[in-house]
Design a protein around this motif. Structure first.
Motif, mmCIF file in Angstrom:
data_model
loop_
_atom_site.group_PDB
_atom_site.id
_atom_site.type_symbol
_atom_site.label_atom_id
_atom_site.label_comp_id
_atom_site.label_asym_id
_atom_site.label_seq_id
_atom_site.Cartn_x
_atom_site.Cartn_y
_atom_site.Cartn_z
ATOM 1 N N GLU A 75 -37.211 83.916 29.324
ATOM 2 C CA GLU A 75 -36.304 84.417 28.286
ATOM 3 C C GLU A 75 -36.562 85.872 27.909
ATOM 4 O O GLU A 75 -35.822 86.454 27.115
ATOM 5 N N ALA A 76 -37.599 86.476 28.485
ATOM 6 C CA ALA A 76 -37.929 87.872 28.168
ATOM 7 C C ALA A 76 -36.787 88.795 28.601
ATOM 8 O O ALA A 76 -36.039 88.496 29.532
ATOM 9 N N ASP A 77 -36.696 89.937 27.937
ATOM 10 C CA ASP A 77 -35.600 90.876 28.190
ATOM 11 C C ASP A 77 -35.728 91.636 29.511
ATOM 12 O O ASP A 77 -34.715 92.053 30.073
ATOM 13 N N THR A 78 -36.949 91.844 29.984
ATOM 14 C CA THR A 78 -37.144 92.619 31.210
ATOM 15 C C THR A 78 -37.980 91.822 32.215
ATOM 16 O O THR A 78 -38.737 90.920 31.829
ATOM 17 N N GLU A 81 -41.628 92.104 31.447
ATOM 18 C CA GLU A 81 -42.046 91.224 30.349
ATOM 19 C C GLU A 81 -42.097 89.765 30.807
ATOM 20 O O GLU A 81 -42.951 89.005 30.359
ATOM 21 N N ASP A 146 -32.685 96.196 36.472
ATOM 22 C CA ASP A 146 -34.025 96.121 35.889
ATOM 23 C C ASP A 146 -35.111 96.080 36.975
ATOM 24 O O ASP A 146 -36.235 96.493 36.725
#
Length: 194
Positions: A75-78, A81, A146
């Protein structure tokens, strides 16, 4: 209609988890499981169908609790991460103060004979599912820019899974949480796609 169960299923699964995690599938005997759960073998068979049935439910429980860090990491944005949360989660989960060292999914059926083939196949399938899920997350990261377009999401996922399994082996060999977190941070400084 049968009699209602007179035991707490979650408590039984937690108790059996420790036995399977410590001894592996094949090494865990019904006597061990009975002693840990305070259930007679017949009650275990009645509730779970077999040792294999109990093991499957234990692994389901493990996957949603201790291994829950994997789902949270996705669920991390990057992508970076995701990797950070996955590796630090592995470091923490494999060195829990109330659990055996290592990872049930990695160690549960590594050294097995023919009698544990079903358990081994189940654990392998679960590890492959985790890698496939991570691959999908890295594919989204690459598609959004990303991750560099030259990064194969499957290779990136295999890399992270291999690192996390290595952390589990190190934990089972006595490495501390501090040691493993330090290794995870080192891996983050040396990500091959950055």
């Amino acid at each position: 209609m049968g009699r209602p169960r007179e035991f707490d299923v979650e408590r039984v699964l937690e108790s059996a988890l420790h036995v399977f995690w410590t001894k592996g599938y094949e090494g865990a005997t019904m006597a061990d499981l009975s002693a840990a759960t305070n259930l007679k073998a017949g009650s275990i068979y009645a509730a779970f169908g077999s040792k294999s049935g109990l093991f499957k439910q234990v692994v389901d429980h493990y996957s949603t609790t201790i291994f829950g860090y994997g789902t949270a990491a996705l669920e991390a944005d990057t992508a970076r991460e995701v990797v950070r949360r996955w590796l630090l989660g592995a470091a923490d989960a494999t060195t829990g103060p109330d659990t055996p060292p290592g990872c049930l999914l990695v160690h549960g059926a590594l050294a097995t004979g023919d009698t544990a083939a079903e358990a081994k196949a189940d654990l392998c399938a679960r590890r492959h599912t985790a890698e496939a899920t991570l691959t999908q997350r890295f594919t989204r990261a690459r598609d959004s820019g990303d991750l560099p377009p030259t990064v194969d999401p499957r290779d990136a996922a295999a890399y992270v899974i291999t690192l996390s399994q290595g952390l589990a082996v190190q934990a089972a060999s006595g490495a501390s949480r501090t040691d493993l977190r330090r290794l995870a941070e080192l891996a983050l400084r040396k990500l091959p796609w950055e």
